[in-house]
Write a protein that holds these residues in place. Sequence first.
Motif, PDB file in Angstrom:
ATOM      1  N   UNK A 213       0.833  -1.209   0.000  1.00 27.07           N
ATOM      2  CA  UNK A 213       0.000   0.000   0.000  1.00 27.07           C
ATOM      3  C   UNK A 213       0.859   1.247   0.000  1.00 27.07           C
ATOM      4  N   UNK A 214       1.949   1.213   0.756  1.00 26.90           N
ATOM      5  CA  UNK A 214       2.871   2.356   0.802  1.00 26.90           C
ATOM      6  C   UNK A 214       3.460   2.634  -0.568  1.00 26.90           C
ATOM      7  N   UNK A 215       3.818   1.589  -1.287  1.00 28.00           N
ATOM      8  CA  UNK A 215       4.392   1.771  -2.618  1.00 28.00           C
ATOM      9  C   UNK A 215       3.352   2.272  -3.612  1.00 28.00           C
ATOM     10  N   UNK A 216       2.117   1.816  -3.497  1.00 29.03           N
ATOM     11  CA  UNK A 216       1.075   2.267  -4.421  1.00 29.03           C
ATOM     12  C   UNK A 216       0.761   3.753  -4.242  1.00 29.03           C
ATOM     13  N   UNK A 217       1.044   4.293  -3.072  1.00 28.94           N
ATOM     14  CA  UNK A 217       0.770   5.697  -2.795  1.00 28.94           C
ATOM     15  C   UNK A 217       1.969   6.600  -3.069  1.00 28.94           C
ATOM     16  N   UNK A 218       2.942   6.086  -3.762  1.00 29.31           N
ATOM     17  CA  UNK A 218       4.140   6.874  -4.025  1.00 29.31           C
ATOM     18  C   UNK A 218       3.830   8.162  -4.791  1.00 29.31           C
ATOM     19  N   UNK A 219       2.791   8.159  -5.628  1.00 30.12           N
ATOM     20  CA  UNK A 219       2.435   9.336  -6.416  1.00 30.12           C
ATOM     21  C   UNK A 219       2.124  10.538  -5.528  1.00 30.12           C
ATOM     22  N   UNK A 220       1.710  10.291  -4.284  1.00 29.09           N
ATOM     23  CA  UNK A 220       1.371  11.386  -3.384  1.00 29.09           C
ATOM     24  C   UNK A 220       2.581  12.236  -3.013  1.00 29.09           C
ATOM     25  N   UNK A 221       3.778  11.662  -3.082  1.00 39.27           N
ATOM     26  CA  UNK A 221       4.985  12.431  -2.773  1.00 39.27           C
ATOM     27  C   UNK A 221       5.185  13.559  -3.774  1.00 39.27           C
ATOM     28  N   UNK A 222       5.064  13.242  -5.056  1.00 39.09           N
ATOM     29  CA  UNK A 222       5.245  14.267  -6.096  1.00 39.09           C
ATOM     30  C   UNK A 222       4.096  15.262  -6.078  1.00 39.09           C
ATOM     31  N   UNK A 223       2.866  14.752  -5.909  1.00 38.31           N
ATOM     32  CA  UNK A 223       1.720  15.654  -5.892  1.00 38.31           C
ATOM     33  C   UNK A 223       1.745  16.559  -4.660  1.00 38.31           C
ATOM     34  N   UNK A 224       2.096  16.002  -3.504  1.00 36.61           N
ATOM     35  CA  UNK A 224       2.124  16.794  -2.290  1.00 36.61           C
ATOM     36  C   UNK A 224       3.186  17.874  -2.323  1.00 36.61           C
ATOM     37  N   UNK A 225       4.355  17.539  -2.858  1.00 35.95           N
ATOM     38  CA  UNK A 225       5.427  18.518  -2.924  1.00 35.95           C
ATOM     39  C   UNK A 225       5.058  19.687  -3.836  1.00 35.95           C
TER      40      UNK A 225
END
Length: 282
Positions: A213-225
């Motif tokens: 689940x943590x890996x599937x949410x990796x896109x949130x790092x780029x979007x959040x930044x």
Amino acid sequence: MSKVDPIIELHPWLALPSGQALLEWEQAQMDRLVADVFGFHALQLGLPELDGLRCNRMPHKWLALDNSYARWQPPADRAPLIHDPLVLPEGLMHGAPLGVRCEFEALPLASCSLDLVVLPHALELARDPHATLREVERVLVPEGRVVIAGFNPASLWGASQRLGLWGIDSALVLPQGEFIAYWRLRDWLRLLGLEVEAGGFGCYRPMTRHAKTWERLRWMEHAGDRWWPVLGAVYFVVAVKRARGMRLVGKLKRNRVAAAAAPAVVAQRHQRDVHVQQDVNG
């Protein structure tokens, strides 16, 4: 790279995939922030699972722990704090050995004796975080630096922490601590005469117990930044102890003012004597 076992009772988030990933991210940020801080003496307060001084080049580095880490012991086979010696292009870098066990609100160090202090989540666990900051300001030399890592209450991790405190969720990040807001911390630093030099946020994914689940949410790092940069789970603040200019007070100030006014008084007296002499000769 070898690490000590995390203190699960104190930091349960370290046992989760999200906690391990966040700790690795914090380690990379700390390495970057302290690498070019120069001086002779550096100190880390708390969180021995993270080696905040491993990339710093100061000759004297120590780790200080309080009673929260009473059961923690450093590795018996080596002096560095956590990791094996770190090899960089500049040479061999070591971590900081365990130096002292003390209360962070009363550091057994002389005033103006440290060039760098790092606090990885030490304020959240301190009994009096403001008193801890006052001690840090006291032991720093003028132009010394403090690097602080803290959990952001305005984040998904902060929401999880509040749910845990309300008994809704058991995944507390810090069962014995309280998150400190980023802007609140900046205000504290400003009141203590510590000028904020840099700051930033990171880790935008929610806390999760599953690595997939943590890996599937990796896109949130780029979007959040890009879209919500101030909502990261953790923040870093770098502050400098500025040496302000001196002011003359009391008797010394009056003497200085009198000395500065003396030439004008002499000129007035000379001009008056000239007028008197002209009247006499007139």
